[in-house]
Design a protein around this motif. Structure first.
Motif, PDB file in Angstrom:
ATOM      1  N   ALA A 267       2.316   2.004  -3.290  1.00  0.00           N
ATOM      2  CA  ALA A 267       1.317   2.510  -4.230  1.00  0.00           C
ATOM      3  C   ALA A 267       0.842   3.919  -3.850  1.00  0.00           C
ATOM      4  O   ALA A 267       0.031   4.517  -4.552  1.00  0.00           O
TER       5      ALA A 267
ATOM      6  N   THR B  32      -0.938   4.697  -1.211  1.00  0.00           N
ATOM      7  CA  THR B  32      -2.283   4.684  -0.631  1.00  0.00           C
ATOM      8  C   THR B  32      -2.200   4.383   0.867  1.00  0.00           C
ATOM      9  O   THR B  32      -1.189   3.876   1.349  1.00  0.00           O
ATOM     10  N   LEU B  33      -3.271   4.699   1.571  1.00  0.00           N
ATOM     11  CA  LEU B  33      -3.324   4.437   3.003  1.00  0.00           C
ATOM     12  C   LEU B  33      -3.378   2.936   3.264  1.00  0.00           C
ATOM     13  O   LEU B  33      -4.041   2.196   2.541  1.00  0.00           O
TER      14      LEU B  33
ATOM     15  N   TYR C 222       0.827  -1.212   0.000  1.00  0.00           N
ATOM     16  CA  TYR C 222       0.000   0.000   0.000  1.00  0.00           C
ATOM     17  C   TYR C 222       0.863   1.265   0.000  1.00  0.00           C
ATOM     18  O   TYR C 222       0.580   2.206  -0.749  1.00  0.00           O
ATOM     19  N   THR C 223       1.901   1.277   0.818  1.00  0.00           N
ATOM     20  CA  THR C 223       2.740   2.477   0.875  1.00  0.00           C
ATOM     21  C   THR C 223       3.476   2.682  -0.450  1.00  0.00           C
ATOM     22  O   THR C 223       3.635   3.814  -0.887  1.00  0.00           O
TER      23      THR C 223
END
Length: 188
Positions: free
Chosen positions: A55, A57-58, A52-53
């Protein structure tokens, strides 16, 4: 003491978390530190968070919650802790209650460090200049404060409704702010 620390970016949470934890003889648990430790240790949760990081995003609540649950199960938090950066929303607060219930303990306080937005903006701009954070511009900082206000208002209301919210002004000399927080918690 089992407490969560709330406050806008630039209010001095990191500084106060370290001082309060030392004062109360408890560890500070920062979600940022938990993320970094899991990612560096290549744990299963760390690998998921990294996706996620990477990408931009949260990290979803379920991963964050699982990391916090793992951290709260460690021996050094038996006598208390100060959570910095968690919970960030009422759903996470409910999950935190569940984690603590499983451990047979309860939260003593939700400490909110309050700060005037214009003072916080000045602080963050100065910090950006000192630390060379080119992306911390005034519009970006104002947006972060806006997001904080929108996402955290329900959280402060959640803790106020349960009689756990303690507020202290974060503007002033570091030692003064620490004493203000300790006084507010003791009066609570």
């Amino acid at each position: 003491m089992r407490a969560v620390l709330l406050g806008p970016p630039g209010a001095g949470k990191g500084t106060q978390a370290a001082l309060l934890a030392e004062r109360w003889g408890i560890p500070t648990i920062s979600t940022g530190d938990i993320f970094r430790a899991n990612i560096k240790g290549q744990t299963e949760l760390g690998r998921k968070a990294q996706e996620y990081t990477n990408a931009g995003t949260l990290v979803p609540d379920e991963i964050t919650n699982a990391m916090v649950r793992d951290r709260l199960a460690q021996d050094d938090v038996v006598d208390g802790f100060l959570l910095d950066g968690y919970p960030r929303n009422p759903d996470q607060a409910v999950e935190l209650d569940s984690m603590l219930a499983d451990l047979g303990v309860e939260l003593n306080a939700a400490i909110e460090i309050t700060a005037d937005s214009e003072v916080v903006i000045e602080r963050l701009l100065k910090r950006a200049e000192i630390e060379g954070r080119a992306d911390d511009t005034e519009p970006v900082i104002r947006k972060r404060l806006e997001v904080y206000a929108t996402s955290t208002a329900p959280l402060t209301a959640f803790y106020a409704g349960r009689g756990l919210l303690v507020q202290a002004d974060g503007i002033g000399e570091v030692a003064e702010v620490t004493e203000r927080i300790v006084g507010a918690v003791e009066a609570h």
